[in-house]
Design a protein around this motif. Structure first.
Motif, PDB file in Angstrom:
ATOM      1  N   TYR A  29      35.151  27.892  89.432  1.00 15.73           N
ATOM      2  CA  TYR A  29      34.934  26.482  89.107  1.00 15.73           C
ATOM      3  C   TYR A  29      33.563  26.185  88.501  1.00 15.73           C
ATOM      4  N   GLY A  30      32.655  27.143  88.514  1.00 15.52           N
ATOM      5  CA  GLY A  30      31.324  26.924  87.952  1.00 15.52           C
ATOM      6  C   GLY A  30      30.307  26.623  89.045  1.00 15.52           C
ATOM      7  N   ASP A  31      29.032  26.607  88.653  1.00 11.33           N
ATOM      8  CA  ASP A  31      27.934  26.412  89.599  1.00 11.33           C
ATOM      9  C   ASP A  31      27.982  25.047  90.281  1.00 11.33           C
ATOM     10  N   TYR A  32      28.610  24.077  89.625  1.00  7.80           N
ATOM     11  CA  TYR A  32      28.629  22.717  90.168  1.00  7.80           C
ATOM     12  C   TYR A  32      29.345  22.630  91.516  1.00  7.80           C
ATOM     13  N   VAL A  33      30.219  23.566  91.819  1.00  6.28           N
ATOM     14  CA  VAL A  33      30.998  23.521  93.064  1.00  6.28           C
ATOM     15  C   VAL A  33      30.109  23.730  94.291  1.00  6.28           C
ATOM     16  N   SER A  34      28.957  24.342  94.114  1.00  2.00           N
ATOM     17  CA  SER A  34      28.084  24.647  95.246  1.00  2.00           C
ATOM     18  C   SER A  34      26.963  23.621  95.360  1.00  2.00           C
ATOM     19  N   TYR A  35      26.733  23.134  96.583  1.00  2.00           N
ATOM     20  CA  TYR A  35      25.603  22.234  96.817  1.00  2.00           C
ATOM     21  C   TYR A  35      24.284  22.991  96.779  1.00  2.00           C
ATOM     22  N   ALA A  36      24.318  24.300  96.893  1.00  3.26           N
ATOM     23  CA  ALA A  36      23.110  25.135  96.861  1.00  3.26           C
ATOM     24  C   ALA A  36      23.254  26.163  95.746  1.00  3.26           C
ATOM     25  N   PRO A  37      23.069  25.733  94.490  1.00  2.20           N
ATOM     26  CA  PRO A  37      23.246  26.688  93.394  1.00  2.20           C
ATOM     27  C   PRO A  37      22.158  27.752  93.415  1.00  2.20           C
ATOM     28  N   SER A  38      22.516  28.948  92.996  1.00  2.34           N
ATOM     29  CA  SER A  38      21.536  30.025  92.908  1.00  2.34           C
ATOM     30  C   SER A  38      20.871  29.980  91.534  1.00  2.34           C
ATOM     31  N   VAL A  39      19.705  30.581  91.424  1.00  2.00           N
ATOM     32  CA  VAL A  39      19.000  30.620  90.145  1.00  2.00           C
ATOM     33  C   VAL A  39      19.696  31.651  89.256  1.00  2.00           C
ATOM     34  N   SER A  40      20.157  31.188  88.107  1.00  2.00           N
ATOM     35  CA  SER A  40      20.836  32.067  87.159  1.00  2.00           C
ATOM     36  C   SER A  40      20.471  31.611  85.746  1.00  2.00           C
ATOM     37  N   GLU A  41      21.080  32.228  84.763  1.00  2.00           N
ATOM     38  CA  GLU A  41      20.812  31.868  83.373  1.00  2.00           C
ATOM     39  C   GLU A  41      21.158  30.411  83.080  1.00  2.00           C
ATOM     40  N   THR A  42      22.149  29.892  83.749  1.00  2.00           N
ATOM     41  CA  THR A  42      22.580  28.518  83.478  1.00  2.00           C
ATOM     42  C   THR A  42      21.939  27.485  84.393  1.00  2.00           C
ATOM     43  N   THR A  43      21.435  27.895  85.553  1.00  2.00           N
ATOM     44  CA  THR A  43      20.899  26.914  86.507  1.00  2.00           C
ATOM     45  C   THR A  43      19.377  26.892  86.588  1.00  2.00           C
ATOM     46  N   TRP A  44      18.680  27.788  85.893  1.00  2.00           N
ATOM     47  CA  TRP A  44      17.224  27.806  86.018  1.00  2.00           C
ATOM     48  C   TRP A  44      16.578  26.481  85.629  1.00  2.00           C
ATOM     49  N   PRO A  45      17.116  25.696  84.659  1.00  2.00           N
ATOM     50  CA  PRO A  45      16.474  24.400  84.374  1.00  2.00           C
ATOM     51  C   PRO A  45      16.482  23.446  85.574  1.00  2.00           C
ATOM     52  N   LEU A  46      17.491  23.556  86.442  1.00  2.00           N
ATOM     53  CA  LEU A  46      17.517  22.702  87.634  1.00  2.00           C
ATOM     54  C   LEU A  46      16.292  22.925  88.511  1.00  2.00           C
ATOM     55  N   PHE A  47      15.773  24.130  88.492  1.00  2.00           N
ATOM     56  CA  PHE A  47      14.620  24.466  89.315  1.00  2.00           C
ATOM     57  C   PHE A  47      13.317  24.319  88.532  1.00  2.00           C
ATOM     58  N   ALA A  48      13.322  24.588  87.239  1.00  2.00           N
ATOM     59  CA  ALA A  48      12.096  24.589  86.445  1.00  2.00           C
ATOM     60  C   ALA A  48      11.653  23.190  86.021  1.00  2.00           C
TER      61      ALA A  48
END
Length: 130
Positions: A90-109
């Protein structure tokens, strides 16, 4: 033409009349497995509701996801492996605690960058006024 107009909504209404998945509303017999399932379900987002976990949602899709979680835990699968499977499906959006990956790093940066810019602006303003 009238017959076509009458028959078109039929498949859509048939999808809503399907019975829920077997383990969507039933707890596992083993309390330790049910506890593990509950803990995992509370960290997974309902894709239809978007603001509720699949443990709290009554959406049919959340019921299907609860069924998948419970049946996989009953089969002995690790909760993190189930989470990884759901994220893959379903993609990273399904998790309330996404891990740092190529697609989610902007959420943390991005929040860190915004805090650095705000800190630099405040420091510059205080330096000018002194």
């Amino acid at each position: 033409m009238l017959a076509i107009m009458i028959l078109v909504p039929e498949p859509l209404s048939a999808q809503q009349s399907l019975p829920p998945a077997p383990l969507a509303y039933e707890q596992l017999e083993d309390p330790a497995q049910e506890q593990a399932a509950q803990e995992l379900m509370e960290t997974l987002r309902c894709l239809k509701c978007q603001s509720q976990s699949i443990a709290d949602s009554d959406a049919p899709m959340a019921g299907d996801m609860r069924h998948q979680v419970r049946s996989r835990i009953a089969a002995g699968e690790d909760p993190e492996a189930i989470r990884a499977w759901l994220v893959e499906r379903y993609g990273d959006y399904v998790s309330y605690a996404p891990s740092v990956s190529e697609t989610t790093w902007p959420l943390f940066a991005v929040p860190l960058l915004l805090m650095l810019v705000a800190g630099a602006l405040i420091w510059r303003r205080l330096r000018k006024s002194a």
